[in-house]
Design a protein around this motif. Sequence first.
Motif, PDB file in Angstrom:
ATOM      1  N   LEU A 182       0.877  -1.326  -0.307  1.00  0.00           N
ATOM      2  CA  LEU A 182      -0.118  -0.288  -0.321  1.00  0.00           C
ATOM      3  C   LEU A 182       0.972   0.895   0.261  1.00  0.00           C
ATOM      4  CD1 LEU A 182      -2.577  -1.068   2.202  1.00  0.00           C
ATOM      5  CD2 LEU A 182      -3.034  -0.684   0.070  1.00  0.00           C
ATOM      6  N   VAL A 183       1.955   1.272   1.064  1.00  0.00           N
ATOM      7  CA  VAL A 183       2.745   2.569   0.839  1.00  0.00           C
ATOM      8  C   VAL A 183       3.310   2.596  -0.999  1.00  0.00           C
ATOM      9  CG1 VAL A 183       4.934   3.384   1.672  1.00  0.00           C
ATOM     10  CG2 VAL A 183       3.414   2.557   3.242  1.00  0.00           C
ATOM     11  N   GLY A 184       4.103   1.734  -1.150  1.00  0.00           N
ATOM     12  CA  GLY A 184       4.488   1.483  -2.507  1.00  0.00           C
ATOM     13  C   GLY A 184       3.641   2.322  -3.653  1.00  0.00           C
ATOM     14  N   ALA A 185       2.382   1.482  -3.388  1.00  0.00           N
ATOM     15  CA  ALA A 185       1.061   2.264  -4.628  1.00  0.00           C
ATOM     16  C   ALA A 185       1.343   3.175  -4.388  1.00  0.00           C
ATOM     17  CB  ALA A 185       0.339   1.127  -4.433  1.00  0.00           C
ATOM     18  N   SER A 186       1.053   4.064  -3.053  1.00  0.00           N
ATOM     19  CA  SER A 186       0.364   5.355  -2.677  1.00  0.00           C
ATOM     20  C   SER A 186       2.132   6.553  -3.032  1.00  0.00           C
ATOM     21  CB  SER A 186      -0.007   5.128  -1.071  1.00  0.00           C
ATOM     22  OG  SER A 186      -0.659   4.596  -0.205  1.00  0.00           O
ATOM     23  N   LEU A 187       2.238   6.145  -3.174  1.00  0.00           N
ATOM     24  CA  LEU A 187       3.966   7.094  -3.322  1.00  0.00           C
ATOM     25  C   LEU A 187       4.029   6.640  -5.016  1.00  0.00           C
ATOM     26  CD1 LEU A 187       6.536   6.178  -1.082  1.00  0.00           C
ATOM     27  CD2 LEU A 187       5.486   7.832  -1.464  1.00  0.00           C
ATOM     28  N   ALA A 188       3.876   5.659  -5.642  1.00  0.00           N
ATOM     29  CA  ALA A 188       3.948   5.647  -7.078  1.00  0.00           C
ATOM     30  C   ALA A 188       2.967   6.090  -7.927  1.00  0.00           C
ATOM     31  CB  ALA A 188       3.801   3.493  -7.541  1.00  0.00           C
ATOM     32  N   ILE A 189       1.649   5.779  -7.303  1.00  0.00           N
ATOM     33  CA  ILE A 189       0.602   6.664  -8.216  1.00  0.00           C
ATOM     34  C   ILE A 189       1.143   7.797  -8.439  1.00  0.00           C
ATOM     35  CG2 ILE A 189      -1.081   6.473  -6.390  1.00  0.00           C
ATOM     36  CD1 ILE A 189      -2.986   6.529  -8.481  1.00  0.00           C
ATOM     37  N   ALA A 190       1.247   8.849  -6.758  1.00  0.00           N
ATOM     38  CA  ALA A 190       1.349   9.966  -6.296  1.00  0.00           C
ATOM     39  C   ALA A 190       2.443  10.840  -6.971  1.00  0.00           C
ATOM     40  CB  ALA A 190       1.592  10.349  -4.614  1.00  0.00           C
TER      41      ALA A 190
ATOM     42  N   SER B 255      -5.656   6.082  16.711  1.00  0.00           N
ATOM     43  CA  SER B 255      -5.384   6.209  16.277  1.00  0.00           C
ATOM     44  C   SER B 255      -4.662   6.366  14.819  1.00  0.00           C
ATOM     45  CB  SER B 255      -5.149   4.192  15.956  1.00  0.00           C
ATOM     46  OG  SER B 255      -6.188   4.035  15.295  1.00  0.00           O
ATOM     47  N   PHE B 256      -5.908   7.489  14.711  1.00  0.00           N
ATOM     48  CA  PHE B 256      -5.322   7.757  13.152  1.00  0.00           C
ATOM     49  C   PHE B 256      -5.007   9.683  13.063  1.00  0.00           C
ATOM     50  CE2 PHE B 256      -8.639   5.358  12.261  1.00  0.00           C
ATOM     51  CZ  PHE B 256      -8.825   4.499  10.787  1.00  0.00           C
ATOM     52  N   THR B 257      -4.671   9.525  14.689  1.00  0.00           N
ATOM     53  CA  THR B 257      -3.671  11.482  14.694  1.00  0.00           C
ATOM     54  C   THR B 257      -2.922  10.908  14.076  1.00  0.00           C
ATOM     55  OG1 THR B 257      -4.455  11.171  17.425  1.00  0.00           O
ATOM     56  CG2 THR B 257      -3.047  12.718  16.117  1.00  0.00           C
ATOM     57  N   LEU B 258      -1.796  10.278  14.023  1.00  0.00           N
ATOM     58  CA  LEU B 258      -0.862  10.190  13.036  1.00  0.00           C
ATOM     59  C   LEU B 258      -0.990  10.326  11.612  1.00  0.00           C
ATOM     60  CD1 LEU B 258       3.159  10.051  13.462  1.00  0.00           C
ATOM     61  CD2 LEU B 258       2.820   7.628  12.701  1.00  0.00           C
ATOM     62  N   PRO B 259      -1.417   9.480  10.732  1.00  0.00           N
ATOM     63  CA  PRO B 259      -1.964  10.156   9.633  1.00  0.00           C
ATOM     64  C   PRO B 259      -2.938  11.352   9.367  1.00  0.00           C
ATOM     65  CG  PRO B 259      -3.443   8.608  10.337  1.00  0.00           C
ATOM     66  CD  PRO B 259      -2.118   8.688  11.344  1.00  0.00           C
ATOM     67  N   PHE B 260      -3.295  11.601  10.043  1.00  0.00           N
ATOM     68  CA  PHE B 260      -4.250  12.949  10.418  1.00  0.00           C
ATOM     69  C   PHE B 260      -3.174  14.122   9.905  1.00  0.00           C
ATOM     70  CE2 PHE B 260      -6.286  16.542  12.265  1.00  0.00           C
ATOM     71  CZ  PHE B 260      -7.341  16.757  11.056  1.00  0.00           C
ATOM     72  N   LEU B 261      -2.712  14.245  10.859  1.00  0.00           N
ATOM     73  CA  LEU B 261      -1.672  14.741  10.858  1.00  0.00           C
ATOM     74  C   LEU B 261      -0.448  15.179  10.017  1.00  0.00           C
ATOM     75  CD1 LEU B 261      -0.628  15.691  14.864  1.00  0.00           C
ATOM     76  CD2 LEU B 261      -1.863  17.019  13.805  1.00  0.00           C
ATOM     77  N   SER B 262       0.327  14.323   9.664  1.00  0.00           N
ATOM     78  CA  SER B 262       1.149  14.039   8.545  1.00  0.00           C
ATOM     79  C   SER B 262       0.322  14.544   6.809  1.00  0.00           C
ATOM     80  CB  SER B 262       1.556  12.476   8.231  1.00  0.00           C
ATOM     81  OG  SER B 262       2.033  12.377   9.458  1.00  0.00           O
TER      82      SER B 262
ATOM     83  N   ALA C  36       1.123   7.803   3.394  1.00  0.00           N
ATOM     84  CA  ALA C  36       2.337   6.589   3.641  1.00  0.00           C
ATOM     85  C   ALA C  36       3.680   6.530   4.460  1.00  0.00           C
ATOM     86  CB  ALA C  36       2.856   6.800   2.422  1.00  0.00           C
ATOM     87  N   VAL C  37       3.965   8.164   4.925  1.00  0.00           N
ATOM     88  CA  VAL C  37       4.731   8.318   5.448  1.00  0.00           C
ATOM     89  C   VAL C  37       4.285   8.128   6.562  1.00  0.00           C
ATOM     90  CG1 VAL C  37       5.695  10.941   6.032  1.00  0.00           C
ATOM     91  CG2 VAL C  37       6.206  10.279   3.598  1.00  0.00           C
ATOM     92  N   ALA C  38       3.151   8.810   6.804  1.00  0.00           N
ATOM     93  CA  ALA C  38       2.593   8.151   8.268  1.00  0.00           C
ATOM     94  C   ALA C  38       3.376   6.790   9.064  1.00  0.00           C
ATOM     95  CB  ALA C  38       1.588   8.804   8.476  1.00  0.00           C
ATOM     96  N   VAL C  39       2.921   6.242   8.187  1.00  0.00           N
ATOM     97  CA  VAL C  39       2.709   4.336   8.637  1.00  0.00           C
ATOM     98  C   VAL C  39       3.833   3.938   8.568  1.00  0.00           C
ATOM     99  CG1 VAL C  39       0.605   4.413   8.582  1.00  0.00           C
ATOM    100  CG2 VAL C  39       2.151   3.617   6.393  1.00  0.00           C
ATOM    101  N   SER C  40       5.175   4.504   7.276  1.00  0.00           N
ATOM    102  CA  SER C  40       6.342   3.995   7.035  1.00  0.00           C
ATOM    103  C   SER C  40       7.661   4.546   7.305  1.00  0.00           C
ATOM    104  CB  SER C  40       6.427   3.601   5.731  1.00  0.00           C
ATOM    105  OG  SER C  40       6.064   4.547   4.281  1.00  0.00           O
TER     106      SER C  40
END
Length: 352
Positions: free
Chosen positions: A81-89, A132-139, A267-271
């Motif tokens: 999912l991280v690889g896919a997110s960064l690639a399409i972006a 638990s969504f705090t990290l991706p939300f703020l990122s 992607a950055v938030a989780v990896s």
Amino acid sequence: MQRQSIRKFLNNKTIAYLAAGTFLLLSVLLGTSIGTVYVPMVTIGRIIEAKLFGLSLERIDPMFTNIVLDIRLPRVILSGLVGASLAIAGAAFQGLLRNPLADPYTLGVSSGASVGAVITLFFQISIPFVGSFTLPFLSILFSLATVFLVLAFARKIERSMRVETIILTGIIFSSFLGALISLMIALTGDELRQIIAWLLGSVSMRGWEYVKIVIPFFTIGSFILIMNAKELNAMSFGEERAQHLGVNVQKRKLIILTAGSILTGAAVAVSGTIGFVGLVIPHLARLLWGPNHIHLLPISILIGSGFLILADLISRTIISPTELPIGVLTALIGAPVFSIILLQRKRTERSG
């Protein structure tokens, strides 16, 4: 007649999707199978089948079941999912800005997301009702703020906001935010190791909860970009040409940059920071299919996902039992590959 029918079926588009899909499937199987304990691929298939259809797992070794379902499969899916997110972006940013060097990092989006994540880790922030969504939300919030600041600053410099101005502004902001992250690291105490390990990029020790965190952002961001594929095709020929074709350039630019920021921030938030995926993978996808974003974006998702799964597999097995940070490995692989692509591109331009 039969041969002609076969040729029509095996056109470039079909081959591209088959190749990318096969690459992703093999990556998933290898990533789930190989490790300290080898799990046969047939066993993996039986475990997944049993889990999907509610069948009994009694005949399967419980150790294999735990390894696949609790350790490797969530890690493989998350890295995919991280690889896919960064690639399409990256593919969307390159098409939008008509520049092969454009990606979430050169635009400052990743740096903004990293600042948001480091602040969250440093101050141990937990927003009520977000949990638990705090990290991706703020990122995502910081990555969006960075994009808007970059655009606003570029507009101040040049009202027409040329591509070159946006990229230069993104690089300036990225450098500044990188210095800000270094300052926070210098001020940290006990959190230092956690933040540095996170910044190097990793999907280690991430369970299903991280997969659940990133899936909604990946789905929303990817859907928005794919729905704007035709507009990206028009804008890749230049903003003036796109306007003549009836595209609201400013509106679409904002939508695409926002969707890319959502994908990058999550992607950055989780990896953590994983470079070169959004830069190199879109180029490989173009070699496989071409510049048409209607197919380039989905193929980038498949190749980016498979690439990061394999990169994660190498990072955890090459010097086992120690793990290499996946961000270091992608940089080691990505930099030479990107250099080769640029050299080939230059030779093609000279010969043309």
